[in-house]
Design a protein around this motif. Structure first.
Motif, PDB file in Angstrom:
ATOM      1  N   HIS A 166       0.843  -1.188   0.000  1.00  0.00           N
ATOM      2  CA  HIS A 166       0.000   0.000   0.000  1.00  0.00           C
ATOM      3  C   HIS A 166       0.889   1.254   0.000  1.00  0.00           C
ATOM      4  CE1 HIS A 166      -2.967   2.998   1.085  1.00  0.00           C
ATOM      5  NE2 HIS A 166      -3.865   2.125   0.640  1.00  0.00           N
ATOM      6  N   PRO A 167       0.523   2.283  -0.785  1.00  0.00           N
ATOM      7  CA  PRO A 167       1.331   3.516  -0.809  1.00  0.00           C
ATOM      8  C   PRO A 167       1.583   4.099   0.586  1.00  0.00           C
ATOM      9  CG  PRO A 167      -0.249   3.557  -2.589  1.00  0.00           C
ATOM     10  CD  PRO A 167      -0.545   2.330  -1.791  1.00  0.00           C
ATOM     11  N   MET A 168       0.638   3.933   1.520  1.00  0.00           N
ATOM     12  CA  MET A 168       0.874   4.461   2.865  1.00  0.00           C
ATOM     13  C   MET A 168       1.978   3.680   3.572  1.00  0.00           C
ATOM     14  SD  MET A 168      -0.842   7.155   3.680  1.00  0.00           S
ATOM     15  CE  MET A 168      -1.320   7.292   5.397  1.00  0.00           C
ATOM     16  N   SER A 169       2.100   2.385   3.268  1.00  0.00           N
ATOM     17  CA  SER A 169       3.178   1.591   3.863  1.00  0.00           C
ATOM     18  C   SER A 169       4.514   2.019   3.273  1.00  0.00           C
ATOM     19  CB  SER A 169       2.965   0.091   3.614  1.00  0.00           C
ATOM     20  OG  SER A 169       1.723  -0.297   4.137  1.00  0.00           O
ATOM     21  N   VAL A 170       4.514   2.271   1.961  1.00  0.00           N
ATOM     22  CA  VAL A 170       5.757   2.722   1.314  1.00  0.00           C
ATOM     23  C   VAL A 170       6.143   4.098   1.872  1.00  0.00           C
ATOM     24  CG1 VAL A 170       6.859   3.296  -0.886  1.00  0.00           C
ATOM     25  CG2 VAL A 170       5.205   1.404  -0.773  1.00  0.00           C
ATOM     26  N   LEU A 171       5.151   4.971   2.030  1.00  0.00           N
ATOM     27  CA  LEU A 171       5.423   6.318   2.540  1.00  0.00           C
ATOM     28  C   LEU A 171       5.997   6.258   3.955  1.00  0.00           C
ATOM     29  CD1 LEU A 171       5.167   9.385   2.182  1.00  0.00           C
ATOM     30  CD2 LEU A 171       2.800   9.222   2.969  1.00  0.00           C
ATOM     31  N   THR A 193      -2.593  13.322  14.506  1.00  0.00           N
ATOM     32  CA  THR A 193      -1.898  14.464  15.114  1.00  0.00           C
ATOM     33  C   THR A 193      -1.563  14.148  16.569  1.00  0.00           C
ATOM     34  OG1 THR A 193      -3.017  15.942  13.610  1.00  0.00           O
ATOM     35  CG2 THR A 193      -2.118  16.942  15.604  1.00  0.00           C
ATOM     36  N   PHE A 194      -2.498  13.502  17.247  1.00  0.00           N
ATOM     37  CA  PHE A 194      -2.244  13.089  18.626  1.00  0.00           C
ATOM     38  C   PHE A 194      -1.065  12.122  18.662  1.00  0.00           C
ATOM     39  CE2 PHE A 194      -3.539  10.419  22.416  1.00  0.00           C
ATOM     40  CZ  PHE A 194      -3.167  11.362  23.360  1.00  0.00           C
ATOM     41  N   THR A 195      -1.054  11.174  17.710  1.00  0.00           N
ATOM     42  CA  THR A 195       0.062  10.220  17.620  1.00  0.00           C
ATOM     43  C   THR A 195       1.384  10.970  17.482  1.00  0.00           C
ATOM     44  OG1 THR A 195      -1.415   8.712  16.436  1.00  0.00           O
ATOM     45  CG2 THR A 195       0.923   8.207  16.330  1.00  0.00           C
ATOM     46  N   ALA A 196       1.407  11.954  16.563  1.00  0.00           N
ATOM     47  CA  ALA A 196       2.645  12.722  16.338  1.00  0.00           C
ATOM     48  C   ALA A 196       3.062  13.441  17.619  1.00  0.00           C
ATOM     49  CB  ALA A 196       2.444  13.717  15.197  1.00  0.00           C
ATOM     50  N   ARG A 197       2.095  13.999  18.332  1.00  0.00           N
ATOM     51  CA  ARG A 197       2.429  14.751  19.550  1.00  0.00           C
ATOM     52  C   ARG A 197       2.909  13.814  20.660  1.00  0.00           C
ATOM     53  NH1 ARG A 197      -0.241  20.611  19.781  1.00  0.00           N
ATOM     54  NH2 ARG A 197       0.979  20.681  21.697  1.00  0.00           N
ATOM     55  N   VAL A 198       2.310  12.629  20.744  1.00  0.00           N
ATOM     56  CA  VAL A 198       2.762  11.658  21.756  1.00  0.00           C
ATOM     57  C   VAL A 198       4.228  11.304  21.500  1.00  0.00           C
ATOM     58  CG1 VAL A 198       2.480   9.287  22.614  1.00  0.00           C
ATOM     59  CG2 VAL A 198       0.458  10.705  22.213  1.00  0.00           C
ATOM     60  N   ILE A 199       4.560  11.065  20.240  1.00  0.00           N
ATOM     61  CA  ILE A 199       5.946  10.699  19.909  1.00  0.00           C
ATOM     62  C   ILE A 199       6.877  11.870  20.206  1.00  0.00           C
ATOM     63  CG2 ILE A 199       7.498  10.050  18.011  1.00  0.00           C
ATOM     64  CD1 ILE A 199       5.088   8.433  16.854  1.00  0.00           C
ATOM     65  N   ALA A 200       6.471  13.083  19.799  1.00  0.00           N
ATOM     66  CA  ALA A 200       7.320  14.261  20.061  1.00  0.00           C
ATOM     67  C   ALA A 200       7.493  14.487  21.562  1.00  0.00           C
ATOM     68  CB  ALA A 200       6.714  15.502  19.406  1.00  0.00           C
ATOM     69  N   SER A 201       6.480  14.128  22.351  1.00  0.00           N
ATOM     70  CA  SER A 201       6.537  14.396  23.795  1.00  0.00           C
ATOM     71  C   SER A 201       7.596  13.562  24.511  1.00  0.00           C
ATOM     72  CB  SER A 201       5.164  14.190  24.448  1.00  0.00           C
ATOM     73  OG  SER A 201       4.965  12.826  24.776  1.00  0.00           O
ATOM     74  N   GLY A 234       4.984   7.701  12.635  1.00  0.00           N
ATOM     75  CA  GLY A 234       3.890   7.221  13.488  1.00  0.00           C
ATOM     76  C   GLY A 234       2.555   7.790  13.042  1.00  0.00           C
ATOM     77  N   ALA A 235       2.554   9.078  12.705  1.00  0.00           N
ATOM     78  CA  ALA A 235       1.305   9.721  12.276  1.00  0.00           C
ATOM     79  C   ALA A 235       0.779   9.086  10.988  1.00  0.00           C
ATOM     80  CB  ALA A 235       1.541  11.218  12.080  1.00  0.00           C
ATOM     81  N   ILE A 236       1.688   8.735  10.098  1.00  0.00           N
ATOM     82  CA  ILE A 236       1.272   8.099   8.829  1.00  0.00           C
ATOM     83  C   ILE A 236       0.590   6.758   9.121  1.00  0.00           C
ATOM     84  CG2 ILE A 236       2.171   7.003   6.709  1.00  0.00           C
ATOM     85  CD1 ILE A 236       4.314   9.340   6.741  1.00  0.00           C
ATOM     86  N   GLY A 237       1.162   6.001  10.064  1.00  0.00           N
ATOM     87  CA  GLY A 237       0.545   4.725  10.452  1.00  0.00           C
ATOM     88  C   GLY A 237      -0.856   4.945  11.003  1.00  0.00           C
ATOM     89  N   SER A 238      -1.030   6.008  11.747  1.00  0.00           N
ATOM     90  CA  SER A 238      -2.338   6.280  12.344  1.00  0.00           C
ATOM     91  C   SER A 238      -3.343   6.744  11.282  1.00  0.00           C
ATOM     92  CB  SER A 238      -2.141   7.349  13.422  1.00  0.00           C
ATOM     93  OG  SER A 238      -3.354   7.803  13.897  1.00  0.00           O
ATOM     94  N   LEU A 239      -2.892   7.580  10.369  1.00  0.00           N
ATOM     95  CA  LEU A 239      -3.799   8.101   9.330  1.00  0.00           C
ATOM     96  C   LEU A 239      -4.292   7.007   8.392  1.00  0.00           C
ATOM     97  CD1 LEU A 239      -4.921  10.846   8.106  1.00  0.00           C
ATOM     98  CD2 LEU A 239      -3.040  10.691   6.483  1.00  0.00           C
ATOM     99  N   LYS A 240      -3.476   5.953   8.254  1.00  0.00           N
ATOM    100  CA  LYS A 240      -3.763   4.890   7.278  1.00  0.00           C
ATOM    101  C   LYS A 240      -5.092   4.164   7.535  1.00  0.00           C
ATOM    102  CE  LYS A 240      -1.159   0.830   5.615  1.00  0.00           C
ATOM    103  NZ  LYS A 240      -1.719  -0.362   6.253  1.00  0.00           N
ATOM    104  N   GLY A 241      -5.502   4.110   8.792  1.00  0.00           N
ATOM    105  CA  GLY A 241      -6.688   3.317   9.146  1.00  0.00           C
ATOM    106  C   GLY A 241      -7.977   3.831   8.519  1.00  0.00           C
ATOM    107  N   PRO A 242      -8.918   2.897   8.203  1.00  0.00           N
ATOM    108  CA  PRO A 242     -10.158   3.299   7.532  1.00  0.00           C
ATOM    109  C   PRO A 242     -11.069   4.203   8.370  1.00  0.00           C
ATOM    110  CG  PRO A 242     -10.207   0.968   8.088  1.00  0.00           C
ATOM    111  CD  PRO A 242      -8.817   1.442   8.365  1.00  0.00           C
ATOM    112  N   LEU A 243     -10.882   4.248   9.682  1.00  0.00           N
ATOM    113  CA  LEU A 243     -11.705   5.166  10.467  1.00  0.00           C
ATOM    114  C   LEU A 243     -11.134   6.577  10.438  1.00  0.00           C
ATOM    115  CD1 LEU A 243     -12.844   3.119  13.595  1.00  0.00           C
ATOM    116  CD2 LEU A 243     -13.909   3.342  11.361  1.00  0.00           C
ATOM    117  N   HIS A 244      -9.965   6.741   9.835  1.00  0.00           N
ATOM    118  CA  HIS A 244      -9.326   8.067   9.764  1.00  0.00           C
ATOM    119  C   HIS A 244      -9.094   8.365   8.278  1.00  0.00           C
ATOM    120  CE1 HIS A 244      -7.131  11.526  10.997  1.00  0.00           C
ATOM    121  NE2 HIS A 244      -6.074  10.995  11.582  1.00  0.00           N
ATOM    122  N   GLY A 245      -7.858   8.545   7.853  1.00  0.00           N
ATOM    123  CA  GLY A 245      -7.613   8.969   6.462  1.00  0.00           C
ATOM    124  C   GLY A 245      -7.899   7.902   5.428  1.00  0.00           C
TER     125      GLY A 245
END
Ligand SMILES: CC(C)(COP(=O)(O)OP(=O)(O)OC[C@H]1O[C@@H](n2cnc3c(N)ncnc32)[C@H](O)[C@@H]1OP(=O)(O)O)[C@@H](O)C(=O)NCCC(=O)NCCS
Length: 381
Positions: A99-104, A199-207, A218-229
């Motif tokens: 999947h392009p999101m996995s490649v990204l 965005t929450f995922t990205a902030r958790v990692i940055a924190s 991490g954010a890309i992994g989170s966005l990939k899901g069908p309930l989100h992006g």
């Protein structure tokens, strides 16, 4: 043996719904009134009047750029679009069905290994990495599409901005005026959206004071899901499956009776129409009519009418972005990655905001298991 009382008293907020986890100045989602603001500006005032670069500048600097600042950012970003040759080689090695999101996600991880400042979180390093990442994400997606089609990757055209270059490098043909406007609009509308899951995922990692590339991966992994992006791809697959406007009623009715979710509808925050859908609906209609895909707009419009009447829920950003992207010639599998290319600007703004006033994000959980179980050694189990 019982669990301590302080555990028993804990109240779990499922899905963290309504929990306030951060202060932000970047964007505000007014769910009750169906409004979205970037740094205080309504997206209705920004849409169609700004380029993606203006929005990037606004999200990162809390103000709109003047002409000179905009020209400088635009030229910096376009010259940062090139990828290290090793990353292009890695993209070539990915299996054709990945999947392009996995490649990204993988490419962003790999980019960090070619960035001399990857682990530095200083202001200078962050502002350079921010520009590189916003420029490189669209290139990764465009290059993947070219490589999969057996075509050579293209260099950015300095006459075009990020959105226009993305379309050019993806398809091989430069966008016309309307395509340029719609691509900028698409990038602009997806750029930020409060404390959503990715965005929450990205902030958790940055924190944890981890680096910007890790936060984005991490954010890309989170966005990939069908309930989100991931919903925009599912919307297109549904439209293709329906095929004819006359089939909409039976198809959607069947899904609703089976209590299936209609992709591209509903939202955790909006209780009325998603303001981004208003702009995308308009261009979905215009582009579908222009490109002989009128049936796709007609199917979408009928679905909207049925779902809104039956469930009282409205299209979200993903619903009409599917037909807009399709009409622009973007392959369905790439839709969520296009969302990521735009949202990278917002993720980065949030990562920098998190660093600027950091506290480790570390919630707690309520333990619902047993305590004091008697241990049985391996040879007696
Ligand atoms: C986005 C989403 C996860 C938000 O979910 P949520 O805030 O948890 O909302 P809930 O799951 O509590 O839904 C509330 C009600 O609306 C219904 N509902 C919500 N979205 C629905 C959808 N897309 N299709 C059909 N029914 C839906 C739920 O079934 C529920 O109905 P009920 O009270 O009769 O059980 C959800 O709307 C969804 O799954 N949408 C489809 C995926 C999508 O488009 N995601 C992109 C979001 S930008």
């Amino acid at each position: 043996m019982g669990v301590p009382a302080d555990n028993e008293d804990k109240i779990v907020v499922r899905g963290l719904e309504g929990v306030v986890a951060a202060e932000t100045r970047i964007s505000y989602v007014d769910g009750a009134n169906g409004q979205l603001y970037y740094q205080g500006y309504s997206i209705h005032d920004l849409a169609e009047k700004t380029s993606f670069e203006e929005i990037v500048f606004l999200l990162w600097n809390a103000r709109l750029p003047d002409r000179r600042e905009l020209a400088a950012l635009r030229s910096d970003l376009v010259s940062d679009m090139r990828l290290p040759s090793q990353v292009i080689k890695m993209i070539e090695l990915t299996p054709p069905n990945a999947h392009p999101m996995s490649v990204l996600r993988t490419a962003i991880s790999m980019l960090s290994m070619y960035d001399p400042d990857a682990n530095l979180v200083s202001e200078d390093a962050n502002s350079r990495k921010a520009r590189n990442l916003v420029a490189q994400v669209p290139t990764i997606i465009a290059d993947l599409n070219r490589i999969r089609a057996g075509k050579p990757v293209l260099s950015p055209d300095p006459e075009l901005g990020i959105a226009g270059n993305f379309l050019y490098m993806m398809r091989g043909t430069p966008p016309d005026d309307q395509e340029q406007l719609v691509m900028d609009l698409l990038f602009m509308l997806h750029a930020d959206h409060g404390l959503n899951a990715s965005t929450f995922t990205a902030r958790v990692i940055a924190s944890t004071l981890s680096d910007m590339h890790s936060a984005l991966a991490g954010a890309i992994g989170s966005l990939k899901g069908p309930l989100h992006g991931g919903a925009n791809q599912r919307v297109m697959e549904m439209l293709d499956d329906i095929e004819h406007p006359e089939r909409v009623q039976e198809y959607i009715q069947g899904m609703l009776e089976n209590r299936q979710r209609i992709m591209g509808f509903g939202h955790r925050v909006y209780r009325t129409e998603d303001p981004r859908a208003r702009h995308l609906r308009k261009y979905s209609e215009q582009l579908c009519n222009r490109t002989d895909k009128k049936h796709l707009y007609d199917i979408s419009h009928r679905i909207e009418k049925i779902v809104t009447e039956a469930k009282g829920i409205y299209p979200n950003v993903d619903f009409y972005s599917a037909t807009v992207q399709h009409a622009l010639g973007i392959p369905t599998q790439f839709f969520t990655a296009v969302f990521a290319a735009s949202r990278a600007a917002g993720w980065i703004a949030h990562v920098i905001e998190q660093y600027s006033d950091n506290r480790l994000i570390r919630p707690t959980s309520k333990y619902v298991g047993e305590l004091g179980r008697s241990f049985v050694p391996l040879d007696r189990r």
